[in-house]
Design an enzyme around this catalytic site. Sequence first.
Site, mmCIF file in Angstrom:
data_model
loop_
_atom_site.group_PDB
_atom_site.id
_atom_site.type_symbol
_atom_site.label_atom_id
_atom_site.label_comp_id
_atom_site.label_asym_id
_atom_site.label_seq_id
_atom_site.Cartn_x
_atom_site.Cartn_y
_atom_site.Cartn_z
ATOM 1 N N CYS B 54 9.798 9.267 -5.344
ATOM 2 C CA CYS B 54 10.055 10.427 -6.207
ATOM 3 C C CYS B 54 10.735 11.577 -5.466
ATOM 4 O O CYS B 54 11.578 12.282 -6.043
ATOM 5 C CB CYS B 54 8.768 10.898 -6.876
ATOM 6 N N ASP B 182 10.781 15.752 -14.093
ATOM 7 C CA ASP B 182 9.844 14.832 -13.450
ATOM 8 C C ASP B 182 10.545 13.524 -13.108
ATOM 9 O O ASP B 182 11.015 12.812 -14.008
ATOM 10 C CB ASP B 182 8.677 14.574 -14.412
ATOM 11 N N HIS B 184 9.325 10.695 -12.136
ATOM 12 C CA HIS B 184 8.434 9.530 -12.126
ATOM 13 C C HIS B 184 8.626 8.580 -13.299
ATOM 14 O O HIS B 184 7.911 7.588 -13.404
ATOM 15 C CB HIS B 184 6.975 10.003 -12.071
#
Lengths: 76, 225
Positions: B54, B182, B184
């Site tokens: 990430c 984000d 992820h």
Amino acid sequence: MSKVTFKITLTSDPRLPYKVLSVPDSTPFTAVLKFAAEEVRGRSLVTARAAFALRNVFLKHGSELRIIPRDRVGAW
Amino acid sequence: MTARNGSWDLALLRNAHFGLPDPETTIVRRSLVSGECLYFHYGCDGQDDRGWGCGYRTLQTLSSWLCVNGSQRSYQKLVPSLPEIQQALVTMEDKPPSFIGSREWIGTFEAALVLDHLYDVPCRILHVPGGGSELHHHFEELHHHFETHGSPVMMGGDRDNSSKGILGVCTGAQEIHMLVLDPHYYGPPLERAAVQHSGWVSWRSVGSLDHCSFYNLCLPQTAGK
């Protein structure tokens, strides 16, 4: 001989311990960092380059040096 | 900017945050990323990096902004792959040769090194030892960053060990918020509406962040470059 003064703060410690160093202004900056890491953490380092590869890094903020921890991200 | 993989059409989403509603009815001040950046996330180039990549993905998002909006030195350069990011860190001797091909995590300091190495763009690291409870002290600084430099920001911590791309900040009447991208998400490319609906880009109040984690923020210094 003119001198330059650094205030070095270990910001990963909530007590914010610091040392004030005065060195001749001809002192190599890497030597200042090496000495700072040794003084603040009480361990000897082989080379200044090793300091950069450690968990902590240095920030220069005006005449202040701050030792901060590296972050590591990967999980969720 | 596109890439091709055997199974996915890797046309990465541009400007995932466009059209996202404000987090509050009354906004005092809103400062957003300028220009365009791409949404890099787990597996978006065919490499399954779930659980470790990430930080690399957020770094790729920052790189994409520099490639599209940056100065002559960075404009239309390529976004580095995960192996290329690892190679850059080994070349700079920040990591040993064994780092290449590993699943080792990186953070904002490594991101700063890579952006400087590849694009000649220095970064400022903002250290917030008190986590979410202290971050509001730095909000003026973050507003100033987006208004002056306009580049996206990478945020990482220790106890909060999930990378976050920060595309803007917002001071509302009740709270202060960060626009978080984000990295992820893992799956086929999503349309903007789906990315927003699923929360992969969202406004997060500073109060919702981990108060027991320190945070480092990597701020690319691009004004005047």
